[in-house]
Write an enzyme that holds these catalytic residues in place. Structure first.
Site, mmCIF file in Angstrom:
data_model
loop_
_atom_site.group_PDB
_atom_site.id
_atom_site.type_symbol
_atom_site.label_atom_id
_atom_site.label_comp_id
_atom_site.label_asym_id
_atom_site.label_seq_id
_atom_site.Cartn_x
_atom_site.Cartn_y
_atom_site.Cartn_z
ATOM 1 N N HIS A 1 -7.561 -5.525 0.033
ATOM 2 C CA HIS A 1 -6.419 -4.405 -0.152
ATOM 3 C C HIS A 1 -5.473 -5.402 0.969
ATOM 4 C CE1 HIS A 1 -4.777 -0.407 -0.043
ATOM 5 N NE2 HIS A 1 -4.062 -0.646 0.696
ATOM 6 N N SER B 1 1.107 -1.237 0.013
ATOM 7 C CA SER B 1 0.364 -0.219 -0.050
ATOM 8 C C SER B 1 1.206 1.009 0.026
ATOM 9 C CB SER B 1 -1.164 -0.088 1.044
ATOM 10 O OG SER B 1 -2.144 1.125 0.896
ATOM 11 N N ASP C 1 -9.593 -4.468 -5.113
ATOM 12 C CA ASP C 1 -9.278 -3.140 -3.624
ATOM 13 C C ASP C 1 -10.499 -2.075 -3.804
ATOM 14 O OD1 ASP C 1 -7.594 -1.742 -2.180
ATOM 15 O OD2 ASP C 1 -6.168 -3.260 -2.942
#
Length: 328
Positions: free
Chosen positions: A300, A144, A271
């Protein structure tokens, strides 16, 4: 050419959408096998970083090291980081999971904290690790926000990258920060936004207590999205004129064409954090170095699986890519 047409990832049947694939691994996964050794790295500007090492016994000079970068408001203790570290150790690689400034259970000393385009700290950590003389090969893994930092680092200045860096693998990366900040504000994603803002507000309050008179808390509870928070705090604390300027400078998407080492980017199509602009298909199709994999499922920083060894798809995929003779 490195546009991976089909991903083999399949989630467990009971995690049947992107929200479950995101939330369940975050809240209920446990990886107890990893034992870190913490090191305090003092920085040239008077601040510090906490580094969590997971070294194999009898490490040899030819062994490889993987630097693992966590997500927004995360740290090295998060299950997705520990799971990756365990998988890397099982594959014969040392791992160094570093905690960004203000992360890892301890507030940093300076007014500034970390941001999603701060590649200087990653460079310091990598060079510090290589200076031990124990590693001739290094790899980068990011999740991320940490994936965004990693991609930007790889692509913004190829000449700065140490020669030891061989490959990288990143997962669930918001390569377009402005569009991602809008996307996570949608009603169906408010549960994630509220959790992040709660943590960020707590960090600002702790900073105000540490540095009296340097942080204005007036109206902090009224900030309702990332754009408002970044305009008020992130941008000015880190030298940006505005949130828009910060997003433009920090977004890794604009640096992907500069990447010169084989790099795997895995972004799930379901996601909840990522808009369409975070799937750089055309660039990957034209790049000899950026391998884009877009499985329909995964959530995610999720990619859970039900294998007996407890590993997730992201971990198996990273090890496979980083250790392959020819990445694919």
């Amino acid at each position: 050419m490195p546009l991976i047409a089909k991903s083999p990832y399949q989630p467990p049947f009971y995690l049947f959408n992107g929200h479950l694939q995101t939330i369940v691994p975050s809240l209920w996964r446990s990886v107890p096998e990893v034992a870190y050794q913490r090191e305090r790295l003092e920085l040239p500007d008077g601040d510090f970083l906490n580094l969590d090492w997971s070294r194999l016994p009898k490490t040899r000079p030819t062994d490889g090291l993987v630097i693992v970068s966590h997500g927004l408001e995360g740290d090295a203790s998060r299950p997705y980081v520990r799971g990756m570290v365990r998988a890397l150790n099982r594959a014969g690689l040392d791992a160094l999971a570093w905690n960004y400034r203000s992360c890892g259970g301890e507030m940093n000393r300076l007014l500034r904290s970390y941001h999603l385009g701060d590649t200087d700290d990653l460079d310091l950590v990598l060079r510090h690790a290589l200076a031990t003389g124990r590693y001739r090969q290094a790899y980068l893994v990011g999740f991320s926000a940490g994936g965004n930092v990693t991609l930007k680092y790889l692509g913004e200045d190829a000449d700065r990258l140490p020669a030891e860096v061989q490959r990288a693998a990143v997962f669930s990366v918001p390569t377009d920060l402005e569009a991602s900040s809008v996307h996570i504000s949608k009603p169906q994603n408010q549960v994630y936004l509220r959790r992040f803002l709660k943590s960020l507000r707590e960090k600002v309050r702790a900073k105000a207590e540490l540095l009296p008179g340097q942080v204005d808390l007036d109206g902090i509870e009224e900030l309702r999205d990332f754009q408002e928070f970044d305009s008020r705090y992130t941008a000015p604390m880190h030298g940006f004129d505005s949130a828009a300027a910060y997003y433009k400078s920090a977004s890794s998407g604009r640096y992907l064409s500069g990447i010169r080492v084989p790099t795997l980017l895995v972004n799930a199509q379901n996601d909840p954090f990522l808009p369409e602009s975070c799937f750089p298909r055309e660039l990957a199709a034209a790049s000899p170095f950026v391998f884009l994999e877009t499985p329909p499922e995964g959530g995610h920083v999720g990619f859970p699986e039900g294998t007996p060894d407890g590993e997730y798809y992201s971990e198996r995929r990273a090890v496979e890519f980083l250790t392959a003779e020819v990445p694919a």
